[in-house]
Design a protein around this motif. Structure first.
Motif, PDB file in Angstrom:
ATOM      1  N   LEU A   1      66.610  52.859  59.342  1.00 50.69           N
ATOM      2  CA  LEU A   1      65.938  53.156  58.072  1.00 50.69           C
ATOM      3  C   LEU A   1      66.785  52.738  56.873  1.00 50.69           C
ATOM      4  CD1 LEU A   1      64.317  56.643  58.805  1.00 50.69           C
ATOM      5  CD2 LEU A   1      63.359  54.352  59.123  1.00 50.69           C
ATOM      6  N   LEU A   2      68.067  52.479  57.109  1.00 52.39           N
ATOM      7  CA  LEU A   2      68.916  51.968  56.030  1.00 52.39           C
ATOM      8  C   LEU A   2      68.380  50.643  55.506  1.00 52.39           C
ATOM      9  CD1 LEU A   2      72.467  52.662  57.528  1.00 52.39           C
ATOM     10  CD2 LEU A   2      71.115  54.114  56.008  1.00 52.39           C
ATOM     11  N   VAL A   3      67.698  49.890  56.378  1.00 50.05           N
ATOM     12  CA  VAL A   3      67.116  48.611  55.977  1.00 50.05           C
ATOM     13  C   VAL A   3      66.031  48.820  54.928  1.00 50.05           C
ATOM     14  CG1 VAL A   3      65.803  46.607  56.812  1.00 50.05           C
ATOM     15  CG2 VAL A   3      67.680  47.521  58.183  1.00 50.05           C
ATOM     16  N   ALA A   4      65.341  49.959  54.987  1.00 50.50           N
ATOM     17  CA  ALA A   4      64.285  50.262  54.017  1.00 50.50           C
ATOM     18  C   ALA A   4      64.834  50.935  52.765  1.00 50.50           C
ATOM     19  CB  ALA A   4      63.233  51.158  54.659  1.00 50.50           C
ATOM     20  N   LEU A   5      65.907  51.706  52.914  1.00 50.93           N
ATOM     21  CA  LEU A   5      66.496  52.417  51.777  1.00 50.93           C
ATOM     22  C   LEU A   5      67.183  51.460  50.805  1.00 50.93           C
ATOM     23  CD1 LEU A   5      67.528  54.951  50.282  1.00 50.93           C
ATOM     24  CD2 LEU A   5      69.395  55.064  51.950  1.00 50.93           C
ATOM     25  N   SER A   6      67.917  50.498  51.328  1.00 53.10           N
ATOM     26  CA  SER A   6      68.752  49.624  50.496  1.00 53.10           C
ATOM     27  C   SER A   6      67.968  48.863  49.423  1.00 53.10           C
ATOM     28  CB  SER A   6      69.523  48.645  51.383  1.00 53.10           C
ATOM     29  OG  SER A   6      70.403  49.333  52.240  1.00 53.10           O
ATOM     30  N   PRO A   7      66.849  48.194  49.759  1.00 51.15           N
ATOM     31  CA  PRO A   7      66.153  47.439  48.716  1.00 51.15           C
ATOM     32  C   PRO A   7      65.551  48.307  47.618  1.00 51.15           C
ATOM     33  CG  PRO A   7      64.885  47.427  50.755  1.00 51.15           C
ATOM     34  CD  PRO A   7      66.231  47.995  51.078  1.00 51.15           C
ATOM     35  N   VAL A   8      65.104  49.503  47.953  1.00 49.36           N
ATOM     36  CA  VAL A   8      64.548  50.403  46.939  1.00 49.36           C
ATOM     37  C   VAL A   8      65.651  50.866  46.006  1.00 49.36           C
ATOM     38  CG1 VAL A   8      63.362  52.586  46.551  1.00 49.36           C
ATOM     39  CG2 VAL A   8      62.664  51.116  48.446  1.00 49.36           C
ATOM     40  N   LEU A   9      66.811  51.157  46.569  1.00 46.40           N
ATOM     41  CA  LEU A   9      67.952  51.568  45.755  1.00 46.40           C
ATOM     42  C   LEU A   9      68.336  50.467  44.770  1.00 46.40           C
ATOM     43  CD1 LEU A   9      70.244  53.651  45.260  1.00 46.40           C
ATOM     44  CD2 LEU A   9      71.543  52.468  47.054  1.00 46.40           C
ATOM     45  N   VAL A  10      68.412  49.240  45.250  1.00 48.58           N
ATOM     46  CA  VAL A  10      68.811  48.117  44.398  1.00 48.58           C
ATOM     47  C   VAL A  10      67.739  47.811  43.352  1.00 48.58           C
ATOM     48  CG1 VAL A  10      69.271  45.634  44.381  1.00 48.58           C
ATOM     49  CG2 VAL A  10      70.366  47.100  46.080  1.00 48.58           C
ATOM     50  N   GLY A  11      66.484  47.718  43.781  1.00 51.56           N
ATOM     51  CA  GLY A  11      65.410  47.417  42.840  1.00 51.56           C
ATOM     52  C   GLY A  11      65.270  48.467  41.764  1.00 51.56           C
ATOM     53  N   GLY A  12      65.431  49.743  42.160  1.00 54.35           N
ATOM     54  CA  GLY A  12      65.306  50.825  41.186  1.00 54.35           C
ATOM     55  C   GLY A  12      66.434  50.842  40.174  1.00 54.35           C
ATOM     56  N   THR A  13      67.669  50.672  40.634  1.00 50.56           N
ATOM     57  CA  THR A  13      68.794  50.742  39.705  1.00 50.56           C
ATOM     58  C   THR A  13      68.866  49.516  38.797  1.00 50.56           C
ATOM     59  OG1 THR A  13      70.247  49.863  41.451  1.00 50.56           O
ATOM     60  CG2 THR A  13      70.207  52.251  41.134  1.00 50.56           C
ATOM     61  N   LEU A  14      68.556  48.340  39.325  1.00 55.82           N
ATOM     62  CA  LEU A  14      68.559  47.148  38.471  1.00 55.82           C
ATOM     63  C   LEU A  14      67.436  47.218  37.436  1.00 55.82           C
ATOM     64  CD1 LEU A  14      69.374  44.300  41.028  1.00 55.82           C
ATOM     65  CD2 LEU A  14      70.865  45.231  39.243  1.00 55.82           C
ATOM     66  N   GLY A  15      66.282  47.758  37.846  1.00 52.00           N
ATOM     67  CA  GLY A  15      65.198  47.944  36.887  1.00 52.00           C
ATOM     68  C   GLY A  15      65.573  48.927  35.802  1.00 52.00           C
ATOM     69  N   PHE A  16      66.235  50.000  36.208  1.00 53.50           N
ATOM     70  CA  PHE A  16      66.682  50.995  35.226  1.00 53.50           C
ATOM     71  C   PHE A  16      67.722  50.401  34.272  1.00 53.50           C
ATOM     72  CE2 PHE A  16      69.782  54.275  34.013  1.00 53.50           C
ATOM     73  CZ  PHE A  16      68.948  55.127  33.303  1.00 53.50           C
ATOM     74  N   ALA A  17      68.639  49.583  34.820  1.00 57.33           N
ATOM     75  CA  ALA A  17      69.663  48.968  33.974  1.00 57.33           C
ATOM     76  C   ALA A  17      69.042  48.043  32.932  1.00 57.33           C
ATOM     77  CB  ALA A  17      70.653  48.191  34.842  1.00 57.33           C
ATOM     78  N   ARG A  18      67.927  47.415  33.287  1.00 56.61           N
ATOM     79  CA  ARG A  18      67.287  46.477  32.368  1.00 56.61           C
ATOM     80  C   ARG A  18      66.448  47.190  31.313  1.00 56.61           C
ATOM     81  NH1 ARG A  18      64.269  44.392  35.677  1.00 56.61           N
ATOM     82  NH2 ARG A  18      62.200  44.924  34.912  1.00 56.61           N
ATOM     83  N   THR A  19      65.797  48.293  31.688  1.00 58.79           N
ATOM     84  CA  THR A  19      64.832  48.932  30.790  1.00 58.79           C
ATOM     85  C   THR A  19      65.294  50.288  30.256  1.00 58.79           C
ATOM     86  OG1 THR A  19      63.696  50.065  32.610  1.00 58.79           O
ATOM     87  CG2 THR A  19      62.962  47.818  32.054  1.00 58.79           C
ATOM     88  N   SER A  20      66.342  50.852  30.860  1.00 63.30           N
ATOM     89  CA  SER A  20      66.830  52.194  30.506  1.00 63.30           C
ATOM     90  C   SER A  20      65.766  53.259  30.695  1.00 63.30           C
ATOM     91  CB  SER A  20      67.331  52.219  29.049  1.00 63.30           C
ATOM     92  OG  SER A  20      68.388  51.293  28.879  1.00 63.30           O
ATOM     93  N   ASP A  21      64.858  53.028  31.631  1.00 58.81           N
ATOM     94  CA  ASP A  21      63.782  53.990  31.858  1.00 58.81           C
ATOM     95  C   ASP A  21      63.342  53.896  33.319  1.00 58.81           C
ATOM     96  OD1 ASP A  21      61.883  55.958  31.263  1.00 58.81           O
ATOM     97  OD2 ASP A  21      60.325  54.442  30.971  1.00 58.81           O
ATOM     98  N   ILE A  22      63.007  55.039  33.909  1.00 56.24           N
ATOM     99  CA  ILE A  22      62.510  55.048  35.279  1.00 56.24           C
ATOM    100  C   ILE A  22      61.680  56.309  35.485  1.00 56.24           C
ATOM    101  CG2 ILE A  22      64.497  56.259  36.264  1.00 56.24           C
ATOM    102  CD1 ILE A  22      64.212  54.472  38.733  1.00 56.24           C
ATOM    103  N   ASP A  23      60.603  56.181  36.240  1.00 51.83           N
ATOM    104  CA  ASP A  23      59.774  57.324  36.585  1.00 51.83           C
ATOM    105  C   ASP A  23      60.196  57.790  37.968  1.00 51.83           C
ATOM    106  OD1 ASP A  23      57.415  58.686  37.922  1.00 51.83           O
ATOM    107  OD2 ASP A  23      56.644  58.502  35.878  1.00 51.83           O
ATOM    108  N   TRP A  24      60.807  58.967  38.042  1.00 52.48           N
ATOM    109  CA  TRP A  24      61.371  59.429  39.296  1.00 52.48           C
ATOM    110  C   TRP A  24      60.309  59.772  40.327  1.00 52.48           C
ATOM    111  CZ3 TRP A  24      66.126  58.301  40.300  1.00 52.48           C
ATOM    112  CH2 TRP A  24      67.035  58.137  39.250  1.00 52.48           C
ATOM    113  N   VAL A  25      59.143  60.191  39.879  1.00 49.28           N
ATOM    114  CA  VAL A  25      58.054  60.460  40.829  1.00 49.28           C
ATOM    115  C   VAL A  25      57.616  59.163  41.496  1.00 49.28           C
ATOM    116  CG1 VAL A  25      55.684  61.261  41.086  1.00 49.28           C
ATOM    117  CG2 VAL A  25      57.263  62.497  39.579  1.00 49.28           C
ATOM    118  N   ALA A  26      57.417  58.121  40.689  1.00 48.54           N
ATOM    119  CA  ALA A  26      57.045  56.819  41.248  1.00 48.54           C
ATOM    120  C   ALA A  26      58.147  56.285  42.153  1.00 48.54           C
ATOM    121  CB  ALA A  26      56.756  55.828  40.121  1.00 48.54           C
ATOM    122  N   ALA A  27      59.410  56.473  41.766  1.00 47.32           N
ATOM    123  CA  ALA A  27      60.527  55.994  42.582  1.00 47.32           C
ATOM    124  C   ALA A  27      60.543  56.703  43.935  1.00 47.32           C
ATOM    125  CB  ALA A  27      61.843  56.233  41.846  1.00 47.32           C
ATOM    126  N   THR A  28      60.254  57.995  43.935  1.00 47.76           N
ATOM    127  CA  THR A  28      60.214  58.750  45.190  1.00 47.76           C
ATOM    128  C   THR A  28      59.086  58.252  46.084  1.00 47.76           C
ATOM    129  OG1 THR A  28      61.117  60.702  44.085  1.00 47.76           O
ATOM    130  CG2 THR A  28      60.005  61.051  46.188  1.00 47.76           C
TER     131      THR A  28
END
Length: 314
Positions: free
Chosen positions: A31-58
């Protein structure tokens, strides 16, 4: 105690229908294979926009994990139905249905339940981001089912690693960024290639380990099609490419923190050496787990670097 005796002992300890049996079918370590891309996509998106919806991320993370679970269960039951264990030469991880710990009917029911839950999550994300989410979800679900399902499973072709690269790299990282932010950054696109490469490397380990068995049962994997030398070259490329991309990503963002994954270069080099020198039997499974860990650590360090961008930009 020999490897075969240890395998027999471990098999005897699994009770039919138990949670341990389901764990064999689900394969939590993968399952680490599924966790890693979400972690990267979410944090890079947050770094670019300074905003994230945690419900959607979950929800995105839950959907990604379910896709991996569906793939694993479909792999377990599909391999058994096609008689993939019949030669007795396979030395990979055990399969719950092949060993009789779970019935094919029960695992298929588990796949249906997981698919229903994933669909419900997808509907919620469609309401959040629109109909393109549906296309991503349907394509991912079909790929998960087709990997070991249908008249010509992907797992019986040389395209397994490519499929993993696309869906657990490109689609997962960029899809996460887009769902959470409404856009896709160039850094996310490059990171998706890096994460996809490491995810595909894990499958390359599986296929290299089982090359002799797969040839006997008619699986034309990349390793079978191009031979051991081609398989070694593929694995080397997949493990090296992410570290080639890291300096490019750091340069684009002008942030030293994004260079943190380079700390893993010694581990990646050791992994390549172990891939080449490890015996092909059950001991090779440790190479597989080490590949999972390398991907997760790469994702964690890249994500940490993304969160540090405001403090590490040149």
């Amino acid at each position: 105690m020999s490897v075969e005796q240890a395998r027999t002992r471990d098999a005897a300890s699994v009770r039919t229908g138990s949670l341990q049996a389901w764990s064999v079918a689900v394969r939590p370590k993968s399952l680490l294979v599924a966790l890693s891309p979400v972690l990267v996509g979410g944090t890079l998106g947050f770094a670019r926009t300074s905003d994230i919806d945690w419900v959607a991320a979950t929800l995105v993370l839950a959907a990604a994990l379910l896709m991996q679970v569906i793939t694993n269960m479909q792999n377990d039951v599909g391999y058994t139905v096609r008689g993939g264990e019949r030669s007795g030469t396979r030395t990979g991880l055990p399969r719950a249905t092949a060993n009789g710990w779970l019935s094919v009917r029960h695992v298929r029911a588990g796949i249906v339940v997981a698919a229903i839950v994933a669909t419900a999550i997808g509907i919620a994300l469609v309401a959040w981001r629109g109909w393109p989410v549906l296309a991503i979800g349907v394509a991912s679900l079909l790929a998960a089912l087709a990997y070991m399902g249908g008249p010509r499973p992907i797992a019986y072709t040389p395209f397994g690693e490519l499929t993993v690269f696309v869906f657990f790299g490109l689609v997962a990282v960029m899809g996460t960024d887009w769902v959470l932010t409404g856009g896709i950054g160039l850094t996310s696109a490059l990171a998706s290639v890096a994460i996809g490469s490491l995810a595909a490397a894990a499958l390359a380990v599986n296929n290299h380990r089982d090359i002799a068995h797969d040839r006997l049962v008619g699986r034309r994997t990349f390793a079978v099609t191009f031979g051991e030398m081609g398989s070694r070259r593929l694995f080397t490329t997949l493990v090296a490419l992410p570290f080639v991309l890291v300096p490019v990503i750091g340069h684009l963002e002008q942030a030293f923190g994004l260079l943190l994954p380079l700390l893993l270069l010694p581990a990646a080099w050791k992994l390549r050496r172990d891939f080449i020198t490890s015996p092909r039997g059950l001991a090779f499974n440790e190479v597989l787990f080490a590949t999972f860990r390398l991907e997760l650590w790469f994702a964690a360090l890249l994500s940490a670097g993304a969160l540090l961008i405001p403090y590490t930009q040149r």
